[in-house]
Design an enzyme around this catalytic site. Structure first.
Site, mmCIF file in Angstrom:
data_model
loop_
_atom_site.group_PDB
_atom_site.id
_atom_site.type_symbol
_atom_site.label_atom_id
_atom_site.label_comp_id
_atom_site.label_asym_id
_atom_site.label_seq_id
_atom_site.Cartn_x
_atom_site.Cartn_y
_atom_site.Cartn_z
ATOM 1 N N LYS A 19 180.590 85.065 87.632
ATOM 2 C CA LYS A 19 180.777 84.574 89.013
ATOM 3 C C LYS A 19 179.901 83.343 89.232
ATOM 4 O O LYS A 19 178.851 83.397 89.875
ATOM 5 C CB LYS A 19 180.443 85.684 90.019
ATOM 6 C CG LYS A 19 181.679 86.453 90.457
ATOM 7 C CD LYS A 19 181.407 87.469 91.521
ATOM 8 C CE LYS A 19 181.823 87.044 92.905
ATOM 9 N NZ LYS A 19 183.257 86.811 93.109
HETATM 10 N N1 PMP Z 1 188.554 87.468 90.110
HETATM 11 C C1 PMP Z 1 187.899 86.534 90.819
HETATM 12 C C2 PMP Z 1 188.009 85.127 90.415
HETATM 13 C C3 PMP Z 1 187.115 86.902 91.917
HETATM 14 O O1 PMP Z 1 186.460 85.987 92.633
HETATM 15 C C4 PMP Z 1 187.052 88.265 92.290
HETATM 16 C C5 PMP Z 1 186.238 88.677 93.487
HETATM 17 N N2 PMP Z 1 184.922 88.974 93.131
HETATM 18 C C6 PMP Z 1 187.737 89.208 91.512
HETATM 19 C C7 PMP Z 1 188.487 88.773 90.429
HETATM 20 C C8 PMP Z 1 187.658 90.664 91.811
HETATM 21 O O2 PMP Z 1 186.381 91.167 91.453
HETATM 22 P P1 PMP Z 1 185.707 92.375 92.213
HETATM 23 O O3 PMP Z 1 186.688 93.458 92.239
HETATM 24 O O4 PMP Z 1 184.504 92.693 91.409
HETATM 25 O O5 PMP Z 1 185.377 91.891 93.586
#
Ligand code: PMP
Length: 317
Positions: free
Chosen positions: A154
């Site tokens: 992230k």
């Molecule tokens: N892909 C991206 C690019 C994201 O920004 C997110 C949001 N965090 C997700 C997938 C989903 O991840 P999570 O379920 O951990 O929020």
């Protein structure tokens, strides 16, 4: 609209939001080499509030930092405690938590050494990412690929790709983008993972592709298997499979489980795009598997299933 809470935890101090600042010379402001997390706190059925899967989020925060060479000057346990303290200080009952590691002042070249690191935990009230029962999507012109950016982490700069994809979809009147890789395989949404259902099988792209390993994705896979649904979590999903699927949905901390009603695609290439064709996914939206998973996911997040509550929730008393 996001409504930020009054207090922010910054470098080991709880400060008023207005005082949580960094210099214009913070490296991350220039180059986007900050990393962050997005975590939800839900008001549970018994009136208490609980953080959903705190440990995996904090673990991924450290993983993202190491992916781009940032060293967080706190331990995972200290960050977890700081999150809990900040929730209590803000009396946040339900909302969104944003731990943020900022690449700070020092060198100004693209690859700094020994720059200051700012550790920030902000939070506030936020409705769902989509705030809609179902979404209409468009296959994006923008792509995600391993060799371009570390999309498995992230990293703030990754989200310029997300912004471009979502901006493009919204400009054509859609709710979100479906992003492919350079080989035309389906990867994810602008800021959420994607699942499709074909027959009785639930499928989602492989962690070896350019996806973020979503914590909601992981939770959905577990819930589906516990419900006896067959899951292929290393699926190579091409556009034909997507169009041919019986159901599709996006998953994410902010997106939760949001059914995909239609997928649209443009004709053309380069600067010459012409018609947009929009096609429905399956016979009904949400489809039966999406509906069941969405219900169980929200029940699990709100402490209604003791088994998942024990494993996944950190209650803030
Ligand atoms: N892909 C991206 C690019 C994201 O920004 C997110 C949001 N965090 C997700 C997938 C989903 O991840 P999570 O379920 O951990 O929020």
């Amino acid at each position: 609209m996001f409504k930020p809470s009054a207090k922010v935890w910054m470098n080991n101090h709880l400060v008023p939001l207005e005082e949580a600042k960094v210099s214009v010379w913070a490296h991350g402001i220039h180059y986007g080499d900050n990393i962050f997390e997005g975590i939800k706190i839900y008001k549970c059925i018994d009136g208490r509030s609980a953080i959903f899967r705190l440990r995996p989020h904090v673990r991924r925060l450290f993983f993202s930092a190491s992916a781009i060479g940032l060293k967080i000057p706190f331990s995972m346990i200290e960050i977890e405690q700081a999150i809990i303290d900040t929730i209590k200080e803000n009396n946040l009952v339900e909302g969104y938590i944003r731990p943020l590691i900022i690449s700070g002042e020092g060198d100004i070249g693209p690859c700094p050494h020994n720059n200051v690191i700012h550790t920030v935990i902000g939070m506030g009230e936020w409705e769902s990412y989509f705030n809609k029962e179902t979404i209409r999507t468009k296959i994006s012109r923008w792509r995600r690929d391993h060799r371009v950016m570390p999309f498995y982490a992230k990293v703030a700069a990754d989200y310029v790709n997300a912004k471009l994809a979502k901006m493009e979809a919204e400009a054509s009147g859609f709710d979100d983008a479906i992003v492919l890789d350079l080989h035309d395989y389906v990867i994810e949404m602008s800021a959420a993972n994607i699942f499709v259902v074909k027959g009785s099988v639930l499928m989602t792209p492989s962690p070896d592709q350019a996806i973020l390993r979503g914590i909601t994705r992981d939770s959905i896979i577990r819930l589906a298997r516990d419900m006896g649904i067959k899951v292929k979590d290393e699926a190579m999903i091409n556009k034909n499979l997507l169009y041919d699927s019986d159901e599709a949905f996006s998953s994410g901390t902010a997106a939760e489980v949001t059914p995909i009603k239609t997928v649209a695609e443009e004709d053309g290439e380069g600067d010459k795009y012409t018609d947009i064709e929009e096609m429905p996914i399956g016979k009904e939206c949400p489809g039966p598997i999406t509906k069941k998973l969405r219900e169980l996911f929200l029940k699990a997040a709100k402490g209604e299933v003791p088994e998942y509550a024990r494993e996944w929730l950190t209650y803030v008393d």
